[in-house]
Design an enzyme around this catalytic site. Structure first.
Site, short mmCIF file in Angstrom:
data_model
loop_
_atom_site.label_atom_id
_atom_site.label_comp_id
_atom_site.label_asym_id
_atom_site.label_seq_id
_atom_site.Cartn_x
_atom_site.Cartn_y
_atom_site.Cartn_z
N HIS A 225 -11.77 -3.05 9.26
CA HIS A 225 -10.82 -3.69 8.35
C HIS A 225 -9.89 -4.71 9.02
CE1 HIS A 225 -11.71 -0.49 5.39
NE2 HIS A 225 -11.55 0.38 6.37
C1 BDR Z 1 -6.67 0.45 6.23
O1 BDR Z 1 -6.22 1.80 6.34
C2 BDR Z 1 -6.24 2.20 7.68
O2 BDR Z 1 -6.82 3.47 7.79
C3 BDR Z 1 -6.95 1.13 8.47
O3 BDR Z 1 -6.38 1.00 9.75
C4 BDR Z 1 -6.77 -0.10 7.63
O4 BDR Z 1 -5.59 -0.77 7.96
C5 BDR Z 1 -7.96 0.44 5.44
O5 BDR Z 1 -7.78 0.97 4.17
#
Ligand code: BDR
Ligand code: CA
Length: 313
Positions: A243
């Site tokens: 992400h």
């Molecule tokens: C987001 O949530 C976190 O677990 C990850 O680091 C990312 O920023 C994805 O939904």
């Protein structure tokens, strides 16, 4: 062009860690003024520690790391150890950092930096819950007009949610903060799950990190191996979404991404859809357009950029 001055606001997190590494590996594009930690994937004492671990891994103990808010504005903290492990950076054991944590509070650092740098020259890159940024905006509304851009990872539209059926984790953890940031009026670029779920860590992509033959390459491969298990089981996909580095990749190579300037509102009232990013993708309403909401990514280009840049560390 001079490198863009940024502050990364983060809750590391293996994917946050890769975002930090990509920024540190891209000095011609990015001038990292500091890293501000926030509670999110794991509690604050771990996120600020993990941020320092990542800086040391990159050979950059000089980077300034600040601890910020340890809880959302109005709610109890929800964490994500089920994805990132107990430490937030589970995978191979890493040494405790020796570089210092800065004394200043992250929110004060954000305010001071935006006031002291020329207006329109500092970009905020939040890749965790938006508590620090919202607190800074609430405490010092004069800084909002000085922000060059906010490029954040959070939300979803077509992909709907990952922590609840309708909400993405970063927005869900602190929806009141997200509402403040999305409503602030600063230029906003959003990397939602609709993008990141197209940036999957396939085996050849992880192998390319390992093939770098460096400590950073091995670590990124091991991290992605670790958190990939959870998402592959959940989605039945061939890899896990990476992400947070999408934000930094956008600053370095914006042409890898495509989206629309639309209105996005945050749900804070409903139990069922709390933290939903209500994105007017089809421009059905005449609500003001407040976000460049991304939908597509050139995933091959993104992973090529990552491997190319991380090879420098
Ligand atoms: C987001 O949530 C976190 O677990 C990850 O680091 C990312 O920023 C994805 O939904
Ligand atoms: Ca994160």
């Amino acid at each position: 062009m001079a490198p863009r001055k940024i502050i990364i606001d983060t809750d590391p997190g293996q994917d946050d860690a890769v975002a930090i590494l990509l920024a540190l590996a891209s000095p011609e594009d990015i001038d990292l003024l500091g890293i501000t930690a926030v509670a999110g994937n794991v509690p604050l004492p771990l996120t600020e520690k993990n941020a320092r671990i990542v800086c040391e891994l990159a050979g950059r103990p000089d980077v300034r790391v600040f601890a910020g808010c340890d809880a959302p504005l109005a709610r109890k903290l929800v964490t994500a150890e089920h994805v990132h492990g107990k430490t937030g950076l589970d995978g191979p054991q890493l040494d405790a950092p020796t570089m210092p944590l800065q004394d200043q509070h992250a929110v004060d650092f954000i305010i001071e930096t935006l006031r002291s740098e020329p207006a329109g020259t500092v970009t905020l890159v939040p890749v965790g819950p938006l508590t620090n940024i919202a607190t800074a905006f609430q405490r010092a509304p004069d800084i909002i007009g000085r922000v060059q851009e906010i490029v954040l990872m959070g939300g979803a539209y077509f992909e709907v949610g990952n922590i609840t059926p309708t909400a993405e984790f970063n927005i869900y953890v602190d929806p009141e903060a997200a509402k403040i940031v999305f409503g602030a009026g600063a230029p906003l670029v959003v990397m939602p799950l609709d993008v990141t779920h197209k940036a999957l860590t396939t085996k050849p992509r992880i192998d390319a990190f390992r093939a770098l033959g460096t400590k950073v390459g091995d670590m990124v491969a091991a991290w992605t191996d670790f958190f990939e298990r959870f998402d592959m089981e959940k989605y039945g996909s061939e890899g896990a979404p990476l992400h947070d580095p999408c934000t930094i990749a956008y600053l370095v190579r914006p042409e890898l991404f495509a989206g629309r300037l639309i209105n996005v509102e945050i749900e804070t009232g409903s139990d069922l859809t709390l933290g939903m990013t209500v994105a007017d993708w089809w421009r059905i309403t005449d609500r003001p357009k407040n976000a460049l909401f991304m939908k597509d990514i050139d995933a091959a280009g993104f992973y090529a950029l990552l491997a190319d840049r991380l090879a420098r560390l």
